[in-house]
Design an enzyme around this catalytic site. Structure first.
Site, mmCIF file in Angstrom:
data_model
loop_
_atom_site.group_PDB
_atom_site.id
_atom_site.type_symbol
_atom_site.label_atom_id
_atom_site.label_comp_id
_atom_site.label_asym_id
_atom_site.label_seq_id
_atom_site.Cartn_x
_atom_site.Cartn_y
_atom_site.Cartn_z
ATOM 1 N N ALA A 70 67.215 -6.532 19.616
ATOM 2 C CA ALA A 70 66.581 -7.759 19.330
ATOM 3 C C ALA A 70 66.840 -8.491 18.906
ATOM 4 O O ALA A 70 66.800 -9.990 19.022
ATOM 5 C CB ALA A 70 65.036 -7.215 18.913
ATOM 6 N N ASP A 130 62.963 1.322 7.910
ATOM 7 C CA ASP A 130 62.602 0.036 6.803
ATOM 8 C C ASP A 130 62.042 -1.181 7.335
ATOM 9 O O ASP A 130 61.644 -1.946 5.986
ATOM 10 C CB ASP A 130 64.138 0.080 5.902
ATOM 11 C CG ASP A 130 64.961 -0.019 7.016
ATOM 12 O OD1 ASP A 130 64.405 -0.522 8.197
ATOM 13 O OD2 ASP A 130 66.191 0.290 6.721
ATOM 14 N N ARG A 166 58.373 11.110 30.567
ATOM 15 C CA ARG A 166 59.675 11.858 29.534
ATOM 16 C C ARG A 166 58.692 12.590 29.372
ATOM 17 O O ARG A 166 59.024 13.103 27.976
ATOM 18 C CB ARG A 166 59.704 10.559 28.983
ATOM 19 C CG ARG A 166 61.143 9.776 29.413
ATOM 20 C CD ARG A 166 61.523 8.573 28.720
ATOM 21 N NE ARG A 166 63.399 8.312 29.342
ATOM 22 C CZ ARG A 166 63.511 6.694 28.851
ATOM 23 N NH1 ARG A 166 63.749 6.385 27.191
ATOM 24 N NH2 ARG A 166 64.621 6.338 29.546
ATOM 25 N N HIS A 173 62.028 7.325 20.332
ATOM 26 C CA HIS A 173 61.774 6.113 20.480
ATOM 27 C C HIS A 173 60.683 6.175 19.696
ATOM 28 O O HIS A 173 59.481 7.203 20.076
ATOM 29 C CB HIS A 173 61.400 5.486 21.749
ATOM 30 C CG HIS A 173 61.608 3.865 22.053
ATOM 31 N ND1 HIS A 173 61.953 3.312 21.780
ATOM 32 C CD2 HIS A 173 60.077 3.336 21.368
ATOM 33 C CE1 HIS A 173 61.309 2.086 21.551
ATOM 34 N NE2 HIS A 173 60.479 2.291 21.622
#
Length: 653
Positions: free
Chosen positions: A157, A413, A475, A589
Site C-alpha cells: 500500500a 505500530d 478461510r 490478517h
C-alpha cells in the site's frame, strides 16, 4: 623496541587488522556454509596480504527482497528499495575488516548466517575470530527531511501511494523500518481478485457454482443498501440466464456482494464498493506499471469465486519489484530504510510529519507539506496485541499461534501512532487466520507441486486420512475445522492427474517459491509416494481409510454434489505420484485498524477528518469485515494505496 611493538598491536586492534604482529592468517580462498532462513547460505572468502579482500555469497535460497536481492522478472537487481544481506553484509565485512557488522533489519537470520560462514572461513585460514570482531563506528545521525508527501511504511500500500503521488510530480519520502521495502506484501500469495470478462469467458459455469449466487440472492436483506446491491446483481444474473451464456458470470456488484457477505456483513459497504468497483482499474494501473499476471483465472484460497489473478513471479515479488522499478526511474521519490516512525507531528489539528529514529536511536523529523500517509500494515505478528483484541469468541487463545506474517513488519505500530494522534479505530476484534502456514515457521512458503492458490485439484485430509472441510470454503471455516483435527494440522493431498500437472521428477521443477522437489521432500515440507498404500505408510495412516476418502471424493466429482459443500471440481484423483503437504492454521490478517472515509482520509473517534492524515492497506479497518476473502488483501493495497496517493495530491490543489 617493546614500546614500538605495543604501539603496533594497539593500532592493529583498533582497526581489526590480523596481519599485524603476532596475529596470523593464511592467504587463500575459503568456503563455508551456515543455515539461513530457507537453506544453507554458502560464502567464499578471499584473503590476500593478510586482509579480507572479497566476500561473496555463492549459494543461497533466501527470500527474494528480504534475504536476497529484489529482482525484476528479467533478473535485473533493484536497489532503490534497500539492499538485502546478500548484497550488503559482504561489502560491510570487507570495508570494516570485521564480521561484527550490523545486521539488516528484517533479515536477521540471513545476515547472521553470512557473518557466521565468514567466521568459519577465517578459522579455516588459521585466524582467531576475536581479532576480526571490532564493532564499526555507527553512521552519523540523519538530518531532518521534508517532501510534499510522507509515506510511513514501504509495503504494497505504501509503495502504491508513493508511486501514485510521484506520478503527479509530487516529491515523496517513504519511511521503512526494515532494511528493504516490501513488508508483508513481499511474502503474500500474490493473488489479486477482480471481475475480468476476458479471462472469465474461458471458464464454464457449472450448476454447483450457480447455486452459490442463487443462495446469496435468496438471503433476506439486512438493510436498504444490501437490498439495493442484491437488486443490481439479480438484474444482471437474470440477464445472464436469459442470454443463454455458459461462461462464468461476474460483475463488480457481485464481487462487492460476495465480499460483504463473506465478511459476515460487518464491513462498511461503501468501503467494500470502493474496493471492488475499483479493482479492475487497479489491475490495469499496475499492469501499466509493468506487473505481469498469468493469462488464466482461478479461485484463490478462500476467494469464493473464480476471479483470482496470479502473479508470474514468486510470492509478492512481482508487485514490489514493479513499484521499485518505477521508483528507480523517478527522481522525486526517496526511500529511507531502517528508519522507524515513532509519532506523528501536528500543527494545530493538522498532521504535518512524523518523528522518526534511525537504527542507532537518533531522532529526527520527516515533514510532509501536503500530507502523511500511514501504510504500516496490521498487527498479526504481535501476539499480545492479537490476543488483546481477540474478543469475538470465534478463536481460541491466539497468543502463541504462529503467524504467516513477518515479525519485523506486522506489529501494529502505525495503529498505535494514529491512535495517539486522535484517530478512531474500527473492527479491531476482527482477526483472520489462514490454513496455509508450513509447520516449520508458519510462513506461506515451501509450496507443494500444485499451485496452492487453486483448489480444484487438491483435497485436504487430516492425520487419519479423512476429509474434514470444504477446500474452497471460507478461510475462517477451514481454520476452525483444522483446529479440531489431531495436532491441529492437516495435509494438502494431490495426485498426478489433471491439466497442468508438471512432472515433479524433472530436475527443472521448482515450487512456486523456488525450491526443488528434493529439498521439499528431504526437509519434510512434502511427503510423496507412487501409491496410496506407500503414502499411508509414510504418514502413519490406515490405507483403507485413505482409499475410501479418495473414492468418495471422486464420486463427488462425478455427481457434482459434495458432503462438505464443495463447488469446484476439475479432476479425479486416481494415480501417483501422490504428494501430501502438511499445513497449519496461522494468524494471517487483521481486518481492524484506523478508521478512514472512502477517500482514505483518517477519521477521529467522532468521524471527523483529521487534516493532513491518510491511511491505506492493512493498517485500516472496516473494509473486510469479519472474514477477508482470499485475494482481496493485495487489491486493498493497490486500490486504496493508489487512492491515498491521489487524494493527497487532489487535496493540495
Amino acid at each position: 623496541m617493546i614500546k614500538r611493538l605495543f604501539l603496533v598491536l594497539a593500532v592493529c586492534a583498533a582497526f581489526g587488522f590480523v596481519g599485524c604482529g603476532g596475529k596470523s592468517i593464511k592467504d587463500g580462498t575459503y568456503t563455508a556454509s551456515v543455515g539461513g532462513m530457507n537453506d544453507d547460505v554458502e560464502v567464499q572468502v578471499t584473503i590476500a596480504n593478510k586482509k579480507i579482500v572479497n566476500v561473496a555469497v555463492t549459494k543461497e535460497s533466501e527470500t527474494p527482497g528480504i534475504g536476497s536481492p529484489l529482482k525484476t522478472k528479467s533478473g535485473q537487481v533493484l536497489t532503490a528499495g534497500g539492499l538485502s544481506p546478500i548484497e550488503l553484509i559482504p561489502a560491510e565485512i570487507v570495508k570494516n575488516q570485521s564480521v561484527n557488522v550490523d545486521v539488516v533489519t528484517g533479515a536477521t537470520i540471513t545476515s547472521r548466517a553470512i557473518m557466521a560462514a565468514v567466521s568459519n572461513c577465517l578459522r579455516e585460514a588459521g585466524a582467531q575470530t576475536a581479532n576480526w570482531n571490532a564493532k564499526p563506528a555507527p553512521a552519523s545521525a540523519p538530518s531532518n527531511a521534508a517532501a510534499d508527501v510522507v509515506v510511513l511504511g514501504g509495503g504494497g500500500a505504501g509503495l502504491a501511494a508513493a508511486v501514485a503521488a510521484g506520478q503527479h510530480g509530487k516529491s515523496v519520502i517513504v519511511v521503512e523500518k526494515n532494511g528493504s521495502v516490501g513488508g508483508d506484501t513481499l511474502v503474500c500469495g500474490a493473488i489479486y481478485n477482480t471481475a475480468d470478462a476476458t479471462l472469465q469467458s474461458k471458464v464454464t459455469m457449472t450448476d454447483a457454482v450457480k447455486r452459490t449466487i442463487e443462495a446469496a440472492l435468496a438471503e433476506s436483506a439486512q438493510n436498504a443498501e444490501h437490498a439495493a446491491l442484491q437488486a443490481e446483481v439479480r438484474a444482471q444474473w437474470n440477464a445472464y440466464k436469459a442470454s443463454g451464456r455458459t461462461d462464468l458470470f461476474d460483475s463488480k456488484e457481485w464481487y462487492a456482494l460476495q465480499t460483504w457477505n463473506g465478511g459476515d456483513k460487518v464491513a462498511n459497504l461503501d468501503l467494500v464498493k470502493r474496493l471492488t468497483y475499483n479493482a479492475y482499474d487497479g489491475l490495469m494501473w499496475i499492469e501499466n506499471l509493468g506487473m505481469e499476471f498469468e493469462d488464466q483465472i482461478s479461485q484463490g484460497a478462500g476467494a469464493l469465486w473464480q476471479r483470482t489473478h496470479t502473479s508470474l513471479m514468486q510470492m509478492g515479488t512481482g508487485f514490489i519489484s514493479t513499484y521499485v522499478s518505477n521508483i528507480e526511474k523517478m527522481n522525486n521519490v526517496t526511500v529511507m530504510v531502517e528508519t522507524t516512525a515513532k509519532s506523528l507531528v501536528k500543527d494545530g489539528n493538522r498532521v504535518t510529519g512524523a518523528v522518526c529514529i534511525d537504527r542507532n536511536g537518533n531522532e529526527f523529523t520527516v515533514s510532509g507539506k501536503d500530507g502523511v500517509i500511514i501504510a504500516t500494515g496490521g498487527f498479526a505478528a504481535n501476539g499480545a496485541m492479537v490476543q488483546q483484541y481477540n474478543t469475538t469468541g470465534k478463536w481460541q487463545d491466539l497468543t502463541n499461534v504462529a503467524t504467516t506474517n513477518r515479525f519485523s513488519s506486522s506489529q501494529g505500530d502505525g495503529i498505535t501512532m494514529a491512535l495517539n494522534a486522535g484517530a478512531g479505530l474500527v473492527d479491531m476484534e476482527q482477526i483472520q487466520l489462514l490454513y496455509l502456514g508450513n509447520l516449520k515457521d508458519g510462513q506461506l512458503t515451501k509450496y507443494p507441486p500444485r499451485d496452492v492458490n487453486g483448489t480444484d485439484q487438491i483435497i485436504f485430509i487430516n492425520k487419519d486420512g479423512e476429509r474434514f472441510t470444504n477446500e474452497g470454503g471460507r478461510r475462517d471455516d477451514i481454520c476452525l475445522a483444522v483446529f479440531k483435527q489431531r495436532d491441529a494440522a492437516f495435509y494438502m493431498l494431490e495426485s498426478g492427474d489433471g491439466a497442468g500437472y508438471v512432472d515433479i521428477a524433472s530436475p527443472n521443477w521448482r515450487s512456486a517459491d523456488g525450491f526443488t522437489f528434493d529439498y521439499l521432500k528431504n526437509n519434510e515440507f512434502i511427503y510423496t509416494a507412487d501409491t496410496l498404500d506407500e503414502l499411508a505408510q509414510k504418514l502413519d495412516m490406515d490405507a483403507a481409510k485413505l482409499k475410501a476418502t479418495i473414492d468418495a471424493f471422486n464420486a463427488s466429482v462425478d455427481s457434482g454434489h459434495d458432503a462438505f459443500g464443495r463447488t469446484l471440481y476439475s479432476t479425479k484423483l486416481t494415480k501417483g505420484p501422490w504428494v501430501a503437504t502438511p499445513r497449519q492454521a496461522c494468524v494471517h490478517h487483521t481486518m481492524g485498524g484506523i478508521a478512514i472515509d472512502t477517500s482514505t482520509h483518517v477519521l477521529d473517534s467522532s468521524g471527523t477528518v483529521i487534516p493532513g492524515l491518510y491511511a491505506a492497506g492493512e493498517v485500516t479497518g472496516a473494509i473486510h469485515g469479519g472474514n477477508r476473502l482470499g485475494g482481496n488483501a493485495v487489491v486493498d493495497t493497490v486500490v486504496f494505496g493508489k487512492m491515498a496517493g491521489d487524494a493527497v495530491v487532489k487535496d493540495a490543489m
